[in-house]
Motif scaffolding. Sequence first.
Motif, short mmCIF file in Angstrom:
data_model
loop_
_atom_site.label_atom_id
_atom_site.label_comp_id
_atom_site.label_asym_id
_atom_site.label_seq_id
_atom_site.Cartn_x
_atom_site.Cartn_y
_atom_site.Cartn_z
N ASN A 52 0.85 -1.20 0.00
CA ASN A 52 0.00 0.00 0.00
C ASN A 52 0.88 1.26 0.00
OD1 ASN A 52 0.92 0.19 2.64
ND2 ASN A 52 -1.11 0.11 3.58
N THR A 53 0.35 2.37 0.46
CA THR A 53 1.10 3.63 0.41
C THR A 53 2.21 3.67 1.47
OG1 THR A 53 -0.47 4.65 1.93
CG2 THR A 53 -0.88 4.96 -0.42
N LYS A 54 2.14 2.75 2.43
CA LYS A 54 3.17 2.75 3.48
C LYS A 54 4.32 1.83 3.09
CE LYS A 54 -0.15 3.63 7.18
NZ LYS A 54 -1.44 3.16 6.65
N PHE A 74 -2.67 -1.80 -3.03
CA PHE A 74 -3.94 -1.27 -2.53
C PHE A 74 -3.81 0.25 -2.47
CE2 PHE A 74 -6.64 -0.45 1.39
CZ PHE A 74 -7.85 -0.78 0.81
N SER A 75 -3.58 0.84 -3.63
CA SER A 75 -3.41 2.30 -3.74
C SER A 75 -3.39 2.63 -5.23
CB SER A 75 -2.07 2.74 -3.12
OG SER A 75 -0.98 2.25 -3.88
N VAL A 76 -3.61 3.90 -5.53
CA VAL A 76 -3.40 4.31 -6.92
C VAL A 76 -1.93 4.69 -7.12
CG1 VAL A 76 -4.00 6.77 -6.62
CG2 VAL A 76 -4.35 5.66 -8.82
N GLY A 77 -1.31 5.23 -6.05
CA GLY A 77 0.09 5.67 -6.14
C GLY A 77 1.02 4.47 -6.25
N LEU A 78 2.06 4.66 -7.04
CA LEU A 78 3.00 3.56 -7.32
C LEU A 78 4.38 3.85 -6.76
CD1 LEU A 78 1.84 3.26 -11.01
CD2 LEU A 78 1.46 1.53 -9.23
N VAL A 99 -11.53 4.05 -8.98
CA VAL A 99 -12.49 3.84 -7.89
C VAL A 99 -12.31 4.85 -6.76
CG1 VAL A 99 -12.90 1.40 -8.34
CG2 VAL A 99 -11.02 2.04 -6.84
N LEU A 100 -11.13 5.45 -6.65
CA LEU A 100 -10.90 6.40 -5.55
C LEU A 100 -10.90 7.87 -6.00
CD1 LEU A 100 -7.87 7.00 -6.42
CD2 LEU A 100 -7.20 5.36 -4.69
N THR A 101 -11.08 8.08 -7.30
CA THR A 101 -10.96 9.45 -7.84
C THR A 101 -11.93 10.42 -7.15
OG1 THR A 101 -10.24 8.58 -9.96
CG2 THR A 101 -11.14 10.81 -9.97
N GLY A 231 -1.50 14.79 -2.99
CA GLY A 231 -0.64 13.86 -3.74
C GLY A 231 0.20 13.03 -2.79
N ARG A 232 1.46 13.43 -2.66
CA ARG A 232 2.38 12.78 -1.73
C ARG A 232 3.18 13.87 -1.02
NH1 ARG A 232 -0.28 8.94 -2.19
NH2 ARG A 232 0.28 6.89 -2.96
N GLY A 233 3.57 13.58 0.22
CA GLY A 233 4.34 14.56 0.98
C GLY A 233 5.59 15.00 0.25
N PRO A 278 -4.84 13.21 8.13
CA PRO A 278 -3.92 12.08 8.24
C PRO A 278 -3.95 11.12 7.04
CG PRO A 278 -5.87 11.64 9.54
CD PRO A 278 -6.10 12.98 8.88
N HIS A 279 -3.67 11.61 5.86
CA HIS A 279 -3.64 10.82 4.61
C HIS A 279 -4.89 9.94 4.49
CE1 HIS A 279 -0.82 8.83 1.42
NE2 HIS A 279 -2.08 8.86 1.02
N VAL A 280 -6.02 10.61 4.33
CA VAL A 280 -7.30 9.89 4.28
C VAL A 280 -8.05 10.12 2.96
CG1 VAL A 280 -7.65 9.78 6.79
CG2 VAL A 280 -8.37 11.85 5.55
N GLY A 281 -7.31 10.56 1.94
CA GLY A 281 -7.95 10.93 0.66
C GLY A 281 -8.98 9.92 0.18
N SER A 282 -8.63 8.65 0.20
CA SER A 282 -9.54 7.63 -0.35
C SER A 282 -10.18 6.79 0.75
CB SER A 282 -8.78 6.72 -1.31
OG SER A 282 -7.71 6.08 -0.63
N ASP A 283 -10.04 7.21 1.98
CA ASP A 283 -10.44 6.36 3.10
C ASP A 283 -11.92 6.47 3.46
OD1 ASP A 283 -7.85 5.63 3.17
OD2 ASP A 283 -7.42 6.32 5.19
N ALA A 290 -14.21 -0.99 -2.67
CA ALA A 290 -14.00 -1.08 -4.13
C ALA A 290 -12.53 -1.31 -4.44
CB ALA A 290 -14.51 0.20 -4.80
N MET A 291 -11.65 -0.65 -3.70
CA MET A 291 -10.21 -0.85 -3.92
C MET A 291 -9.81 -2.29 -3.59
SD MET A 291 -8.80 2.70 -2.23
CE MET A 291 -7.06 2.26 -2.24
N ALA A 292 -10.33 -2.81 -2.48
CA ALA A 292 -10.00 -4.18 -2.08
C ALA A 292 -10.50 -5.17 -3.13
CB ALA A 292 -10.63 -4.48 -0.72
O1 LIG Z 1 -2.69 7.83 -1.44
C1 LIG Z 1 -3.46 7.02 -1.82
C2 LIG Z 1 -3.26 6.14 -2.92
O2 LIG Z 1 -2.21 6.21 -3.58
O3 LIG Z 1 -4.15 5.34 -3.18
#
Ligand SMILES: O=CC(=O)O
Length: 313
Positions: A52-54, A74-78, A99-101, A231-233, A278-283, A290-292
């Motif tokens: 994931n993002t972590k 489990f993220s859009v970010g790569l 799905v998270l847009t 986006g990202r920090g 706290p990085h909850v954009g898609s939470d 849907a992401m899962a």
């Molecule tokens: O930050 C969230 C993601 O990349 O899905």
Amino acid sequence: MDTIGVLMTCPMYSYLEQELDARFNLFKLWQHSSKVDFLKTNQHKIKAIVGNTKIGADAELIDALPELEIVATFSVGLDKIDLRKCKEKGIRVTNTPDVLTDDVADLAIGLILGVLRNICACDGYVRSGKWKDADFELTTKFSGKSVGILGLGRIGAAIAKRAEAFGCSISYHSRSQKPNSNYKYFSNVIDLAKNCQILVVACALTEETQHIINQEVIDALGPKGVLINIGRGAHVDERELVSALLEGRLGGAGLDVYENEPEAPEQLLGLGNVVLLPHVGSDTIETSNAMADLVIANLEAHFDNKPLLTPVI
Ligand SMILES: O=CC(=O)O
């Protein structure tokens, strides 16, 4: 598929964990005190990584798994996946776009309103009883402002659409001009920042976009400007951002992401012109489900020799 080894890199979402567990031979990396010993014992069993993002899949982890076939994040970010290494080794990669847009774009607007209308402080004002003594101070209007968007991909475009509904003028910067967009294009981010009141970071984090928001960009945005980062920090030179906010060289900021998560810069905690999430954009529950489902569908497609739903590589 219950003999196929799938490695989750860190705790994510319980539904995802349960569904993976029900279908695959699931390994949970964080439950093993020695990662080295765990990998030595199980390296030949693991065919897929779910990150994931972590924690994603870095070169070390990829190299430690000789049977690895696919990384399904489990993220859009790569940015937590060594894509070069995956390409080199013929490892497939999937993510969770689309799905998270809506959620991320909704939250970007929420951050803008949060900063301009001082919503968090307003809430505190009512709760503390201060309203009984005096009205809350005046805030700043959002409707009609100029919004600059850095990265007009799926999420950037969804933010633009929402901001348009607020009567905002939209401009953007991205690697190249979008042929089908009527928004004003700037070929560099400094000019974009000079020409907008609210700058929203919505691009992918790559080597090129690391610290793309630097002192020059922040100064171009100026003392009345507001920076929003969903986006990202690492898109933002955080030390420069903190200095600019403390010195009044930037008007405000709404941040969902930070350079050193889960830490937010200490100096920002007392500032009234910032909103910190706290990085909850898609939470949301809906989007996380849907992401899962998409992570699982990609894994099942791969192991059924069917086309991937959202292939990156
Ligand atoms: O930050 C969230 C993601 O990349 O899905």
